[in-house]
Motif scaffolding. Structure first.
Motif, PDB file in Angstrom:
ATOM      1  N   SER A 112       8.192 -18.051 -15.840  1.00  9.22           N
ATOM      2  CA  SER A 112       7.618 -17.724 -16.058  1.00  9.22           C
ATOM      3  C   SER A 112       5.943 -17.848 -15.556  1.00  9.22           C
ATOM      4  O   SER A 112       4.988 -17.257 -16.219  1.00  9.22           O
ATOM      5  N   ASP A 113       6.199 -18.332 -14.510  1.00 10.46           N
ATOM      6  CA  ASP A 113       4.780 -18.131 -14.143  1.00 10.46           C
ATOM      7  C   ASP A 113       5.459 -17.529 -12.788  1.00 10.46           C
ATOM      8  O   ASP A 113       6.343 -17.361 -11.274  1.00 10.46           O
ATOM      9  N   VAL A 114       4.138 -16.386 -11.937  1.00  8.55           N
ATOM     10  CA  VAL A 114       5.000 -15.724 -11.554  1.00  8.55           C
ATOM     11  C   VAL A 114       3.537 -15.466 -10.089  1.00  8.55           C
ATOM     12  O   VAL A 114       2.170 -16.311 -10.598  1.00  8.55           O
ATOM     13  N   ARG A 115       3.260 -14.593  -9.316  1.00  8.51           N
ATOM     14  CA  ARG A 115       2.211 -14.301  -8.258  1.00  8.51           C
ATOM     15  C   ARG A 115       1.995 -13.126  -7.885  1.00  8.51           C
ATOM     16  O   ARG A 115       3.055 -12.702  -7.807  1.00  8.51           O
ATOM     17  N   VAL A 116       0.799 -13.427  -8.193  1.00 10.82           N
ATOM     18  CA  VAL A 116       0.296 -11.197  -8.317  1.00 10.82           C
ATOM     19  C   VAL A 116      -0.515 -11.278  -6.896  1.00 10.82           C
ATOM     20  O   VAL A 116      -1.055 -11.981  -7.082  1.00 10.82           O
ATOM     21  N   VAL A 117      -0.242 -10.489  -6.908  1.00  7.85           N
ATOM     22  CA  VAL A 117      -0.298  -9.910  -4.704  1.00  7.85           C
ATOM     23  C   VAL A 117      -1.672  -8.836  -4.998  1.00  7.85           C
ATOM     24  O   VAL A 117      -0.831  -7.748  -5.172  1.00  7.85           O
ATOM     25  N   SER A 118      -2.699  -8.650  -5.231  1.00  7.15           N
ATOM     26  CA  SER A 118      -3.800  -7.887  -5.581  1.00  7.15           C
ATOM     27  C   SER A 118      -4.516  -7.014  -3.537  1.00  7.15           C
ATOM     28  O   SER A 118      -4.814  -7.344  -2.481  1.00  7.15           O
ATOM     29  N   VAL A 119      -4.732  -5.518  -3.748  1.00  9.41           N
ATOM     30  CA  VAL A 119      -4.731  -4.914  -2.493  1.00  9.41           C
ATOM     31  C   VAL A 119      -5.305  -4.684  -2.716  1.00  9.41           C
ATOM     32  O   VAL A 119      -5.560  -3.027  -3.309  1.00  9.41           O
ATOM     33  N   GLY A 120      -7.644  -5.494  -2.864  1.00 11.39           N
ATOM     34  CA  GLY A 120      -8.275  -4.300  -3.372  1.00 11.39           C
ATOM     35  C   GLY A 120      -8.182  -4.307  -5.064  1.00 11.39           C
ATOM     36  O   GLY A 120      -7.202  -4.604  -6.041  1.00 11.39           O
ATOM     37  N   ILE A 128       0.735  -1.230   0.133  1.00 13.86           N
ATOM     38  CA  ILE A 128      -0.278  -0.196   0.130  1.00 13.86           C
ATOM     39  C   ILE A 128       0.911   1.629   0.190  1.00 13.86           C
ATOM     40  O   ILE A 128       0.869   2.263  -0.546  1.00 13.86           O
ATOM     41  N   LEU A 129       2.030   1.340   1.048  1.00 14.28           N
ATOM     42  CA  LEU A 129       3.081   2.579   0.941  1.00 14.28           C
ATOM     43  C   LEU A 129       3.938   2.898  -0.304  1.00 14.28           C
ATOM     44  O   LEU A 129       3.439   3.832  -1.572  1.00 14.28           O
ATOM     45  N   ILE A 181       4.421 -13.693   1.582  1.00 15.25           N
ATOM     46  CA  ILE A 181       3.220 -13.953   2.563  1.00 15.25           C
ATOM     47  C   ILE A 181       2.008 -12.619   2.919  1.00 15.25           C
ATOM     48  O   ILE A 181       3.109 -11.755   3.433  1.00 15.25           O
ATOM     49  N   HIS A 182       1.348 -12.686   3.137  1.00 11.95           N
ATOM     50  CA  HIS A 182       0.501 -11.409   3.250  1.00 11.95           C
ATOM     51  C   HIS A 182      -0.418 -11.574   3.964  1.00 11.95           C
ATOM     52  O   HIS A 182      -1.189 -12.931   3.924  1.00 11.95           O
ATOM     53  N   ILE A 183      -1.352 -10.999   4.619  1.00 11.14           N
ATOM     54  CA  ILE A 183      -2.751 -10.896   5.041  1.00 11.14           C
ATOM     55  C   ILE A 183      -3.867 -10.621   3.944  1.00 11.14           C
ATOM     56  O   ILE A 183      -3.562 -11.178   2.941  1.00 11.14           O
ATOM     57  N   GLN A 184      -5.253 -11.540   4.879  1.00 13.95           N
ATOM     58  CA  GLN A 184      -6.378 -11.860   4.089  1.00 13.95           C
ATOM     59  C   GLN A 184      -7.078 -10.517   3.766  1.00 13.95           C
ATOM     60  O   GLN A 184      -7.607 -10.296   2.603  1.00 13.95           O
ATOM     61  N   SER A 185      -6.778  -9.905   4.818  1.00  8.39           N
ATOM     62  CA  SER A 185      -7.601  -8.108   4.179  1.00  8.39           C
ATOM     63  C   SER A 185      -6.598  -6.928   4.723  1.00  8.39           C
ATOM     64  O   SER A 185      -6.102  -7.047   5.839  1.00  8.39           O
ATOM     65  N   SER A 186      -6.790  -6.268   4.372  1.00  7.28           N
ATOM     66  CA  SER A 186      -5.704  -4.602   4.807  1.00  7.28           C
ATOM     67  C   SER A 186      -6.819  -4.585   5.441  1.00  7.28           C
ATOM     68  O   SER A 186      -5.577  -3.571   6.550  1.00  7.28           O
ATOM     69  N   ASN A 221      -5.912   5.629   5.052  1.00  4.89           N
ATOM     70  CA  ASN A 221      -7.048   5.671   5.050  1.00  4.89           C
ATOM     71  C   ASN A 221      -7.739   3.969   3.978  1.00  4.89           C
ATOM     72  O   ASN A 221      -8.285   3.972   4.274  1.00  4.89           O
ATOM     73  N   GLU A 222      -6.581   3.403   2.926  1.00  2.00           N
ATOM     74  CA  GLU A 222      -7.026   2.167   2.071  1.00  2.00           C
ATOM     75  C   GLU A 222      -7.407   0.888   3.782  1.00  2.00           C
ATOM     76  O   GLU A 222      -7.815   0.220   3.520  1.00  2.00           O
ATOM     77  N   ILE A 223      -6.346   1.204   4.868  1.00  2.00           N
ATOM     78  CA  ILE A 223      -6.144   0.394   5.726  1.00  2.00           C
ATOM     79  C   ILE A 223      -7.855  -0.529   6.009  1.00  2.00           C
ATOM     80  O   ILE A 223      -8.415  -1.455   6.002  1.00  2.00           O
ATOM     81  N   ARG A 224      -8.456   0.626   6.130  1.00  2.00           N
ATOM     82  CA  ARG A 224      -9.570   1.214   6.599  1.00  2.00           C
ATOM     83  C   ARG A 224     -10.363   0.856   6.221  1.00  2.00           C
ATOM     84  O   ARG A 224     -11.701   0.368   6.003  1.00  2.00           O
ATOM     85  N   LYS A 225     -10.355   0.557   5.081  1.00  2.00           N
ATOM     86  CA  LYS A 225     -11.431   0.427   3.642  1.00  2.00           C
ATOM     87  C   LYS A 225     -12.087  -1.033   3.439  1.00  2.00           C
ATOM     88  O   LYS A 225     -11.904  -1.760   2.978  1.00  2.00           O
ATOM     89  N   ASN A 226     -10.828  -1.767   4.371  1.00  2.00           N
ATOM     90  CA  ASN A 226     -10.783  -3.586   4.644  1.00  2.00           C
ATOM     91  C   ASN A 226     -10.313  -3.679   3.217  1.00  2.00           C
ATOM     92  O   ASN A 226     -11.405  -5.051   2.940  1.00  2.00           O
ATOM     93  N   HIS A 227      -9.856  -3.563   1.672  1.00  2.00           N
ATOM     94  CA  HIS A 227      -9.748  -4.832   0.345  1.00  2.00           C
ATOM     95  C   HIS A 227      -9.285  -6.179   0.946  1.00  2.00           C
ATOM     96  O   HIS A 227      -8.097  -6.057   1.907  1.00  2.00           O
TER      97      HIS A 227
END
Length: 874
Positions: free
Chosen positions: A651-659, A569-570, A669-674, A618-624
């Motif tokens: 050739s294969d990659v992991r894409v991490v999306s925050v909302g 997010i930062l 490794i990441h959390i499940q929601s912001s 603000n993005e954290i509070r949106k709980n993406h």
């Protein structure tokens, strides 16, 4: 004059001062201990700073040492002049409130003339113009004629407020053949004739914020004599490089090359640079420094590469510096026997570093030569930023090395362009490295494990526990069958939930469980793509093939993932607030904090930091929702995912999306929601390199704890000023305004009081020997007001001499002024110094204005009479 080797000279000095009751201290390591203000020990007194400033009690009030020092502030002069070095030894004797000027001067003279046998008629002395005490000692006690004692204004040691004092230097006349063309050449000239060999600093004053020079209650002695310099005198050499403290290295290199040291100036410079630099490298590495890209390590790397580059001038194309380590050790071991046991270690580190650099140096030098030729064709004398960066990124040339090389051709480097090109540095450097690299034996072990056993299956994205099997155990770099209680080693599991330290994310910790087994997993890493965990066996044993349950420490994992998701997010917020030029330049994600490095051209303002922090929260509070998608690299790029510099992608990659806010390629490794991040708090922002900034921040409970501590400090501050926390700013502003008004009133009263006395004081003007002289005592005036009164009186005198004394808070303040037309005959510093001594003080200053302090106000009248006598005597 006795001829002595450098080692004999060092021993003679220490033995002499030991016979005078000094405790002889061993040279401190070059890497300072408990002194974050110093990168290196750079002066003889540096290790003794706590004794000088009172932080510690010295083991003896008289001490002596031969201290090895490193200075690189003028490295470009090393090798080009007769006496510049990166490493040198400083002979020093010190007194902490014990002996003072007389003993220091007498012992220096005794050592030089009787122990070393230097001819007395070759020695000249300089002193501060106001230091009559030193003059009397040299003239009356030592017996030097006054024409051999030169007064120089610069003979005063001070670094702002704090302890300071005059100094006395001893110079050796090397003879007319070393003189310059100036017919008035004398002591103090910049030429090589009069060589300063010893400096005695008499720390006797404390300079206050008001500019007063008050006597120190404990006077100290801090002396220094360069070992290499005095050796050049005794061995009658033209420079320090021809002494036996350096020349053996030059002789060894000459033996390697067959090129005469005296062939020409460039060859001589090359020999000198190499000899000086290998001395520094040997001592620094022996004292614990190793080549790296930061701090002391970068200094060593820079020195080593500079020496290698100068080796090319001597047609040396193979690693050679490591062969010189033994020469330095043999040369210096009488004074530093500890070098012997470290010689092999130092040589190994030097050889490894040389090999790394030699592999690219030839190609880089050729390319730089081509760049210079191309720029000359277009009438340019500048290497552009992209060219300089290519040398840095592809061929390992530090910017300062490129600058130094092109300087010989009259070229410069475009620094701004170089800094701009740094954006892609980490990505390209990563792409240039091999998969498991390094070439060390441990990496080879894990390469073998990968080839024979295959890669462990990582299950930690979805699970914190795993029933698994031990496939390999490693201890001290070797594969073993068993680890027993008390042993530490590494374990490779068939399936592992432990995430290996990678991409800036800390590795997991936890435990392995089985019947009768107690173990702790202290960390998890990766080599040659093999994930392995560091393990401590507390009870039971681990054996290859054993079934265990691997359990990740849940709380630590949660803290790490909060921080990791926060960096994503930062990163996006920084681009939005600062601009699209921002790119990640490194990160560290630990349980207790996050650190994020990014490209940016200037420090962040308070407003920018506030905006960044608010947007992240603000993005954290949106709980993406935080989602992970495995896809092809090509598809990930089409999706718009950001690629980070410290990741290697297949050739294969992991894409991490925050909302729909952030999307990055990431193997971590990441959390499940912001919302799980809780709170984000920036605790620091700073520059770490040209064009690179660093933010450190806290999340979750640690951020709340930080805020709670700040709140407690706020309440404490409010209590101190008797205000509610909500009203603290208003209360502090009111107090500051009141203080400012009171200060104005006080200063106005002081000025009014001082001004009211001016006319009365002018009535006390006398004429002595045709000179207007004014000596007056005033009451209760501080240093600033006293100076202002002196300026006004001096202006009204027109021509004359004045001295004022103020009884202020049971102390005496003096100021003396001499109009410019009379400074050749009368000097304010000398007048005020003599007057202050009458009151138990001292001081000094410029010929036209000087200040001093004293202890006994009852003797002010006597002090003023003393000043009057000096004027009467002319």
């Amino acid at each position: 004059m006795k001829r002595m080797t450098g080692n004999e000279l060092r021993k003679a000095y220490l033995d002499f001062f030991e016979s005078k009751g000094h405790m002889v201290m061993q040279s401190a390591p070059l890497v300072p201990k408990n002194d974050p203000t110093l990168l290196w020990i750079n002066a003889g007194m540096a290790p003794l700073k706590p004794f000088f400033d009172g932080r510690a009690v010295p083991p003896s009030r008289k001490m002596a040492s031969s201290q090895k020092c490193i200075r690189t502030n003028d490295i470009e002069n090393v090798g080009r002049t007769a006496r510049h070095h990166t490493l040198f030894e400083m002979l020093g004797n010190f007194s902490f409130g014990d002996y003072f000027k007389e003993d220091a001067i007498k012992w220096a003279w005794e050592f030089l003339t009787e122990v070393l046998g230097l001819p007395e008629d070759r020695l000249w002395i300089t002193i501060h113009p106001g230091d009559e005490e030193a003059f009397e000692i040299w003239n009356k006690k030592v017996g030097l004629s006054s024409d051999r004692i030169v007064r120089l204004e610069e003979n005063f040691w001070e670094i702002g407020t704090g302890p300071c004092g005059p100094c006395s230097e001893i110079h050796y006349d090397r003879g007319e053949e070393y003189s310059c063309d100036d017919p008035n050449c004398q002591v103090g000239c910049e030429c090589d004739r009069y060589l300063e060999i010893w400096n005695l600093v008499f720390t006797q004053y404390n300079q206050t914020e008001e500019g007063e020079y008050l006597p120190l209650p404990q006077k100290n002695i801090d002396t220094g004599m360069g070992l290499e310099r005095i050796a050049s005198v005794l061995q009658n050499t033209d420079s320090n490089y021809e002494t036996d403290l350096v020349k053996p290295v030059i002789d060894k290199v000459q033996e390697m090359t067959g090129i005469d040291y005296t062939k020409d100036e460039q060859v001589r410079t090359a020999y000198r640079v190499i000899a000086d630099h290998i001395r520094s490298i040997t001592f620094a590495v022996a004292d614990g420094a190793v080549p790296s890209n930061e701090g002391r390590g970068y200094v060593i790397r820079r020195i080593l590469r500079r020496a290698v580059r100068w080796g090319r001038v001597l047609e040396i194309t193979e690693p050679f510096l490591f062969k010189l380590v033994s020469v330095v050790v043999e040369m210096m071991k009488p004074g530093y026997p500890e070098l012997v046991e470290k010689a092999e270690h130092v040589a190994m580190i030097v050889e490894n570093e040389e090999n790394r650099f030699q592999e690219t140096l030839d190609q880089g030098l050729n390319i730089l030569s081509q760049m210079i030729a191309e720029q000359k064709k277009v009438d340019s004398n500048e290497i552009n930023g992209e060219q300089a960066f290519k040398l840095y990124d592809t061929y390992g040339f530090p910017l300062d090395l490129t600058q130094e090389i092109v300087l010989d051709s009259g070229f410069t480097v475009a620094i701004d362009g170089f800094n701009a090109a740094m954006e892609a540095q980490r990505q390209r450097a990563r792409a240039a490295r091999e998969d498991y690299g390094f070439g060390d034996t441990v990496a080879e072990v894990y390469k073998k494990i990968r080839e024979e056993k295959g890669l462990p299956e990582f299950t930690g994205y979805s699970s914190l526990e795993e029933e698994t099997e031990i496939i390999v155990l490693v201890k001290d770099g070797d594969m073993v069958e068993t680890l027993t209680p008390g042993e530490m080693g590494q374990v490779v599991l068939k399936r592992t939930p432990f995430y290996a330290e990678s991409g800036g994310q800390a590795g997991d910790i936890g435990r392995l469980e089985a019947e009768g087994l107690i173990t702790t997993v202290t960390g998890t890493r990766k080599l040659a793509e093999v994930n392995f965990s560091d393990v401590l066996i507390e009870d039971g044993a681990l054996t290859v093939g054993m079934k265990v349950k691997a359990i990740v420490e849940d709380g630590i994992r949660k803290d790490i993932t909060r921080n990791h998701s926060a960096t994503h997010i930062l990163h996006k917020v920084l681009k939005e607030v600062l601009g699209d030029h921002v790119n990640q330049a490194g990160s560290l994600v630990e349980p207790i904090r996050l650190r994020f490095d990014f490209t940016h051209f200037q420090s962040l303002t308070k407003e920018e930091l506030k905006a960044i922090e608010e947007k992240v929260n603000n993005e954290i509070r949106k709980n993406h929702p935080v989602k992970t998608t495995v896809t092809s690299l090509e598809n990930a790029r089409k999706m718009g995912a950001v690629a980070l510099f410290d990741e290697k992608y297949g050739s294969d990659v992991r894409v991490v999306s925050v909302g729909d806010y952030s999307m990055e390629l990431c193997g971590g490794i990441h959390i499940q929601s912001s919302g799980e991040i809780g709170v984000f708090k920036i605790v620091s922002e700073a520059g770490i390199a040209a064009g690179v900034r660093r933010i450190e921040a806290l999340t979750g409970k640690l951020a709340l704890d930080y805020l709670s501590k700040r709140e407690a400090l706020l309440e404490e501050a409010a209590n101190l000023v008797r205000a509610n926390p909500d009203d603290l700013v208003v209360r502090v502003e009111r107090l500051l305004a009141e203080m400012k008004e009171k200060d104005k009133e006080i200063n106005a009263l002081k000025q009014k009081f001082a001004g009211s006395q001016v006319d009365d004081i002018l009535n006390q003007v006398k004429e002595i020997n045709g000179i207007k002289f004014l000596a007056a005592k005033v009451e209760g005036i501080d240093g600033n007001a006293l100076r202002n009164m002196g300026d006004e009186l001096k202006q009204k005198l027109g021509s004359g001499v004045l001295i004022l004394a103020s009884d202020f808070k049971n102390k005496v303040l003096f100021v003396s002024m001499v109009t410019d037309d009379l400074t050749k005959k009368y000097q304010a510093g000398k007048i005020v110094g003599e007057a202050a001594r009458v009151t138990g003080g001292g001081g000094g200053g410029r010929p036209n204005m000087a200040q001093a302090g004293g202890k006994d106000p009852a003797k002010i009248e006597d002090a003023l009479k003393k000043a009057e006598e000096m004027i009467a005597q002319g």
